[in-house]
Structure formats: C-alpha cells, structure tokens
Design a protein around this motif. Structure first.
Motif, PDB file in Angstrom:
ATOM      1  N   LYS A  90      19.965 -63.995  26.819  1.00 40.22           N
ATOM      2  CA  LYS A  90      20.663 -64.307  28.058  1.00 40.22           C
ATOM      3  C   LYS A  90      21.437 -65.610  27.932  1.00 40.22           C
ATOM      4  O   LYS A  90      22.569 -65.730  28.404  1.00 40.22           O
ATOM      5  CB  LYS A  90      19.657 -64.402  29.212  1.00 40.22           C
ATOM      6  N   GLY A  91      20.837 -66.586  27.266  1.00 43.07           N
ATOM      7  CA  GLY A  91      21.502 -67.874  27.110  1.00 43.07           C
ATOM      8  C   GLY A  91      22.775 -67.770  26.298  1.00 43.07           C
ATOM      9  O   GLY A  91      23.798 -68.385  26.632  1.00 43.07           O
ATOM     10  N   GLN A  94      25.428 -66.099  28.479  1.00 39.62           N
ATOM     11  CA  GLN A  94      25.957 -67.024  29.489  1.00 39.62           C
ATOM     12  C   GLN A  94      26.965 -67.998  28.894  1.00 39.62           C
ATOM     13  O   GLN A  94      28.036 -68.227  29.450  1.00 39.62           O
ATOM     14  CB  GLN A  94      24.810 -67.792  30.143  1.00 39.62           C
ATOM     15  N   LYS A  95      26.624 -68.591  27.759  1.00 39.37           N
ATOM     16  CA  LYS A  95      27.509 -69.572  27.139  1.00 39.37           C
ATOM     17  C   LYS A  95      28.812 -68.916  26.688  1.00 39.37           C
ATOM     18  O   LYS A  95      29.908 -69.479  26.874  1.00 39.37           O
ATOM     19  CB  LYS A  95      26.813 -70.217  25.941  1.00 39.37           C
ATOM     20  N   GLN A 120      31.038 -68.139  29.692  1.00 35.99           N
ATOM     21  CA  GLN A 120      31.653 -69.343  30.236  1.00 35.99           C
ATOM     22  C   GLN A 120      32.888 -69.737  29.433  1.00 35.99           C
ATOM     23  O   GLN A 120      33.962 -69.975  29.988  1.00 35.99           O
ATOM     24  CB  GLN A 120      30.647 -70.490  30.228  1.00 35.99           C
ATOM     25  N   THR A 137      20.665 -57.201  33.413  1.00 35.82           N
ATOM     26  CA  THR A 137      20.942 -58.615  33.160  1.00 35.82           C
ATOM     27  C   THR A 137      22.439 -58.851  32.976  1.00 35.82           C
ATOM     28  O   THR A 137      23.006 -59.812  33.519  1.00 35.82           O
ATOM     29  CB  THR A 137      20.180 -59.096  31.911  1.00 35.82           C
ATOM     30  N   CYS A 138      23.080 -57.971  32.232  1.00 34.19           N
ATOM     31  CA  CYS A 138      24.530 -58.096  32.019  1.00 34.19           C
ATOM     32  C   CYS A 138      25.288 -57.957  33.335  1.00 34.19           C
ATOM     33  O   CYS A 138      26.277 -58.668  33.577  1.00 34.19           O
ATOM     34  CB  CYS A 138      25.007 -57.056  31.011  1.00 34.19           C
ATOM     35  N   LEU A 149      25.025 -61.192  35.232  1.00 34.64           N
ATOM     36  CA  LEU A 149      25.791 -62.277  34.633  1.00 34.64           C
ATOM     37  C   LEU A 149      27.300 -62.083  34.771  1.00 34.64           C
ATOM     38  O   LEU A 149      28.062 -63.017  34.561  1.00 34.64           O
ATOM     39  CB  LEU A 149      25.429 -62.418  33.147  1.00 34.64           C
TER      40      LEU A 149
END
Length: 216
Positions: free
Chosen positions: A39-40, A43-44, A47, A83-84, A87
């Motif tokens: 997940k991290g 996310q990065k 972004q 989760t996707c 996000l």
C-alpha cells in the motif's frame, strides 16, 4: 505512443516518467513475474505520478507461480482491489486461468470489484491455449476489459518470433480492446517492432531509456 513502464517499486518511477513513460504498471517481485505491491509503494507512486499527469496501473497477483487460483488467493485479490479503489488507482492488472482458458467465474468477480478502474488482463493470456485465444479476446471484450498484455507466445522466445500471431490478435480485437505487446521489449528493439505492428501502446521494464542521474 504510450510507453508503459513496468516498475518493481517506486525507485525508478521518477526516472521513467522523466524519460517519457506515459503510464506506470506497478508491481513487486519481478523475478516471480510480478505480484501486488505494498500500500505504501502504491500511495507514493500515485502521488508522484499524479503530479506528472501519468496513470498508474497496479498488479493484482497474490503469489508467483501459475495463474490458477484457489479461494484464499481469490479473497486476497479481491481485498487488494478494494485497497486500490480506496487509493484512487487508475487501473488494475490481473489474470486467472483454468484448464487452458480464462477462469470466468473468478474473473467476473474481480472485474465487478474493479468497477470504475481500467482492467488489464496480463500475460496470463499467453497461458491460454492458442486455439482458444480468440474466444478469450471475445470474452474479455464483452466484460469491458481495457487491454490485454501479451508476448504473443512463450516468453522464453523472442517477441519478434510472434509478430504474425500478434498481428492476428490485433486485427481480431479491432476496436473492442487494445492488444499491448510486452515481454522482452526494449527501447532499442522497439522501432523494429513498431515497423511491423500497428500498435500505439507498448509495455516493459526496458521500454524507456532511463537516465539514472542524481536529479531526484
């Protein structure tokens, strides 16, 4: 031309985008053919990519090995798709096979869960019996799948050996979905491929000439 860079983690994403990647396929464990990233990492990557107007596709694959999944695998994949969704990922990449064809039951669940995101059927397509691949194109198009990632044949063989089959798939798919060549492609071999195939989207870990300087 959309060059989709296959990234194992975030590290090379900035370099790939700077060098011209227009889309990122994000995964982990490339030595196993790619599995779902953390997940991290997602996310990065999201972004940074959003800031550069680049889409991110996320691999949904719970393990290496074959593409025939059990109920536990399916549960993991569905949860990772959720989760996707949360996000805001642009699209998800997955594939499931059973007895030489698409695992229609599982694929229907995964596609339904992916509502609102692009869906790509990955190189599990190359595990489908060649005589059934055109039926697979029909099925995937009817389900609203956006693209099929394919090498056109066994990945241990050069993609250039599969030009004829790729041409047939592209012609058959017409405008219903996109056939995206990948596997063994590089920015050096790309011009030769493009001279033979009418494609506007290509995929690979070496599809971009990365300039690994210290600018990031």
């Amino acid at each position: 031309m959309i060059k989709e860079f296959c990234a194992e983690n975030f590290t090379l994403v900035p370099y790939a985008i700077k060098a011209g990647a227009k889309r990122i396929e994000l995964c982990d464990n490339l030595s196993q053919g790619g599995t779902t990233p953390s997940k991290g990492v997602i996310q990065k990557t999201l972004q940074f990519s959003r800031d550069n107007n680049v889409k991110v596709m996320v691999m949904i694959r719970p393990r290496g090995g074959d593409f025939t999944y059990n109920l536990d695998d399916a549960e993991i994949m569905l949860n990772d798709i959720t989760t996707c969704q949360e996000l805001g990922v642009d699209g998800v990449v997955f594939g499931a096979t059973r007895q030489g064809f698409i695992d229609a039951g599982l694929m229907e669940q995964l596609i339904q869960k992916s509502n609102g995101m692009e869906v790509v059927y990955h190189m599990a397509f190359d595990q489908i019996e060649p005589s059934k691949q055109f039926l697979a194109v029909d099925w995937l198009a009817e389900q609203g799948v956006t693209r099929i990632l394919t090498h056109g044949g066994p990945t241990k063989e050069p993609i250039e050996d599969h030009i004829a089959h790729l041409k047939r798939l592209i012609s058959y798919a017409a405008n219903r979905l996109t056939i995206m060549p990948g596997g063994g492609l590089s920015y050096k071999t790309l011009p030769n491929l493009l001279s033979q195939l009418p494609v506007q989207e290509v995929h690979g870990t070496k599809i971009i000439d990365l300039k690994l300087d210290n600018s990031f």
